[in-house]
Design a protein around this motif. Sequence first.
Motif, mmCIF file in Angstrom:
data_model
loop_
_atom_site.group_PDB
_atom_site.id
_atom_site.type_symbol
_atom_site.label_atom_id
_atom_site.label_comp_id
_atom_site.label_asym_id
_atom_site.label_seq_id
_atom_site.Cartn_x
_atom_site.Cartn_y
_atom_site.Cartn_z
ATOM 1 N N SER A 281 0.833 -1.196 0.000
ATOM 2 C CA SER A 281 0.000 0.000 0.000
ATOM 3 C C SER A 281 0.874 1.254 0.000
ATOM 4 C CB SER A 281 -0.931 -0.014 1.214
ATOM 5 O OG SER A 281 -1.876 0.993 1.117
ATOM 6 N N SER B 110 -3.771 -5.642 0.446
ATOM 7 C CA SER B 110 -3.225 -4.299 0.206
ATOM 8 C C SER B 110 -4.078 -3.499 -0.774
ATOM 9 C CB SER B 110 -1.791 -4.376 -0.309
ATOM 10 O OG SER B 110 -1.760 -4.828 -1.647
ATOM 11 N N THR B 111 -4.839 -4.175 -1.618
ATOM 12 C CA THR B 111 -5.666 -3.442 -2.584
ATOM 13 C C THR B 111 -6.850 -2.757 -1.912
ATOM 14 O OG1 THR B 111 -7.025 -5.386 -3.098
ATOM 15 C CG2 THR B 111 -5.049 -5.030 -4.447
ATOM 16 N N GLU B 112 -7.203 -3.211 -0.722
ATOM 17 C CA GLU B 112 -8.315 -2.620 0.023
ATOM 18 C C GLU B 112 -7.845 -1.693 1.136
ATOM 19 O OE1 GLU B 112 -10.606 -5.896 1.400
ATOM 20 O OE2 GLU B 112 -11.032 -6.615 -0.617
ATOM 21 N N ARG C 297 2.480 1.857 -3.412
ATOM 22 C CA ARG C 297 1.561 2.439 -4.394
ATOM 23 C C ARG C 297 1.491 3.959 -4.280
ATOM 24 N NH1 ARG C 297 -2.311 -1.158 -2.512
ATOM 25 N NH2 ARG C 297 -3.669 0.602 -2.122
ATOM 26 N N THR C 298 1.884 4.513 -3.138
ATOM 27 C CA THR C 298 1.847 5.972 -2.960
ATOM 28 C C THR C 298 3.127 6.649 -3.443
ATOM 29 O OG1 THR C 298 2.805 6.026 -0.725
ATOM 30 C CG2 THR C 298 0.401 5.685 -0.903
ATOM 31 N N THR D 31 -6.037 1.666 2.454
ATOM 32 C CA THR D 31 -5.648 3.035 2.124
ATOM 33 C C THR D 31 -4.987 3.650 3.346
ATOM 34 O OG1 THR D 31 -7.527 3.236 0.625
ATOM 35 C CG2 THR D 31 -6.481 5.280 1.338
ATOM 36 N N THR E 61 -3.360 6.743 5.498
ATOM 37 C CA THR E 61 -3.548 8.186 5.632
ATOM 38 C C THR E 61 -2.251 8.884 5.225
ATOM 39 O OG1 THR E 61 -2.760 8.299 7.913
ATOM 40 C CG2 THR E 61 -5.132 7.828 7.581
ATOM 41 N N SER E 62 -2.333 10.165 4.977
ATOM 42 C CA SER E 62 -1.123 10.913 4.607
ATOM 43 C C SER E 62 -0.105 10.906 5.747
ATOM 44 C CB SER E 62 -1.471 12.341 4.201
ATOM 45 O OG SER E 62 -2.154 13.000 5.243
#
Length: 68
Positions: free
Chosen positions: A22, A49-51, A25-26, A53, A55-56
């Motif tokens: 995850s 990992s596809t589900e 991907r960022t 997200t 946080t910043s």
Amino acid sequence: MPSRTRRHFRRPRRSKPAVALSWLRTQPAIAAPIASARTVDRLSALLASTELTLTSAEVAQLTAASLR
């Protein structure tokens, strides 16, 4: 692994591979993370990992940890 980074893995459905993929991907320099699994259990962890997200703030903490 720093203790502040470990807490990202304590949440339900947050395995190390899922968080790592995850986070990858960022990253703008990563076009497509490549992962493989030898067992169905490991495949499930990767697919999670596809589900997921992040946080910043989580991305920033993991990025900082990756620079050490």
